[in-house]
Design a protein around this motif. Structure first.
Motif, PDB file in Angstrom:
ATOM      1  N   UNK A   1       1.075  -1.041   0.218  1.00 22.01           N
ATOM      2  CA  UNK A   1      -0.237   0.383   0.136  1.00 22.01           C
ATOM      3  C   UNK A   1       1.256   1.122  -0.374  1.00 22.01           C
ATOM      4  N   UNK A   2       1.835   1.206  -0.951  1.00 26.18           N
ATOM      5  CA  UNK A   2       2.841   2.306  -1.063  1.00 26.18           C
ATOM      6  C   UNK A   2       3.999   3.078   0.279  1.00 26.18           C
ATOM      7  N   UNK A   3       3.798   2.132   1.513  1.00 28.23           N
ATOM      8  CA  UNK A   3       4.723   2.101   2.004  1.00 28.23           C
ATOM      9  C   UNK A   3       5.948   0.693   2.591  1.00 28.23           C
TER      10      UNK A   3
ATOM     11  N   UNK B   1       4.061  -5.456  -2.862  1.00 29.04           N
ATOM     12  CA  UNK B   1       2.581  -6.587  -2.681  1.00 29.04           C
ATOM     13  C   UNK B   1       1.598  -6.035  -3.395  1.00 29.04           C
ATOM     14  N   UNK B   2       1.100  -7.099  -3.966  1.00 30.15           N
ATOM     15  CA  UNK B   2      -0.609  -7.118  -4.239  1.00 30.15           C
ATOM     16  C   UNK B   2      -0.962  -8.488  -3.872  1.00 30.15           C
ATOM     17  N   UNK B   3      -2.416  -7.741  -3.757  1.00 30.15           N
ATOM     18  CA  UNK B   3      -3.766  -9.531  -3.319  1.00 30.15           C
ATOM     19  C   UNK B   3      -3.448 -10.581  -4.411  1.00 30.15           C
ATOM     20  N   UNK B   4      -2.642 -11.633  -3.851  1.00 28.29           N
ATOM     21  CA  UNK B   4      -2.962 -12.946  -4.836  1.00 28.29           C
ATOM     22  C   UNK B   4      -3.863 -13.965  -4.204  1.00 28.29           C
ATOM     23  N   UNK B   5      -4.957 -14.088  -5.273  1.00 27.24           N
ATOM     24  CA  UNK B   5      -5.974 -14.344  -5.100  1.00 27.24           C
ATOM     25  C   UNK B   5      -6.438 -15.984  -4.434  1.00 27.24           C
TER      26      UNK B   5
END
Length: 139
Positions: A83-85, A127-131
């Motif tokens: 989330x940008x942090x 990091x991004x959501x991994x379904x």
């Protein structure tokens, strides 16, 4: 499998401040050296700890808190953006005086003494959501 090459910008060693939060100190180190991604190993001891175990069936973390001094026998992780942090994804093996080992995702711990080796990467890793796992993962 998803992968990409990384270039490093520097390697650093640091002593964590007594009384500080273990994971926050690693995130601060990454910020101080202007790294939005990297890899670290660490060791030392903590006054307390909160470990998380990911329940794969429920797809949620289960916290376990230890209000006691523990040795950090091994700690490994990576820094990326969430989330940008900056977020230090931290796993640790902690031990009690009798040698009993505790392990998991180290969410929080109060530093008694800590030493860190950090290798900074040139490019950020987001990091991004991994379904399939409901986790926020690299790539």
């Amino acid at each position: 499998m998803h992968y990409r090459a990384v270039e490093t910008t520097g390697e650093y060693v640091a002593r964590l401040e007594t009384g500080a939060d273990w994971r926050a100190e690693i995130e601060a180190l990454a910020a101080d050296v202007d790294a939005e991604a990297g890899w670290f190993t660490a060791l030392g001891s903590v006054r307390d700890a909160e470990l998380w175990f990911y329940d794969q069936a429920a797809m949620e973390y289960e916290p376990v808190t230890f209000e006691e001094p523990l040795e950090v026998a091994a700690c490994v992780g990576n820094v990326g953006l969430l989330d940008g942090e900056r977020f230090a994804h931290t796993h640790a093996v902690l031990s009690r005086p009798d040698g009993t080992a505790l392990a998991g995702h180290l969410n929080a711990a109060t530093v008694f003494a800590g030493e860190v080796y950090f290798r900074a990467f040139a490019e950020p890793l987001e990091r991004s959501h991994h379904e399939p796992t409901d986790l926020d993962l690299w790539l």
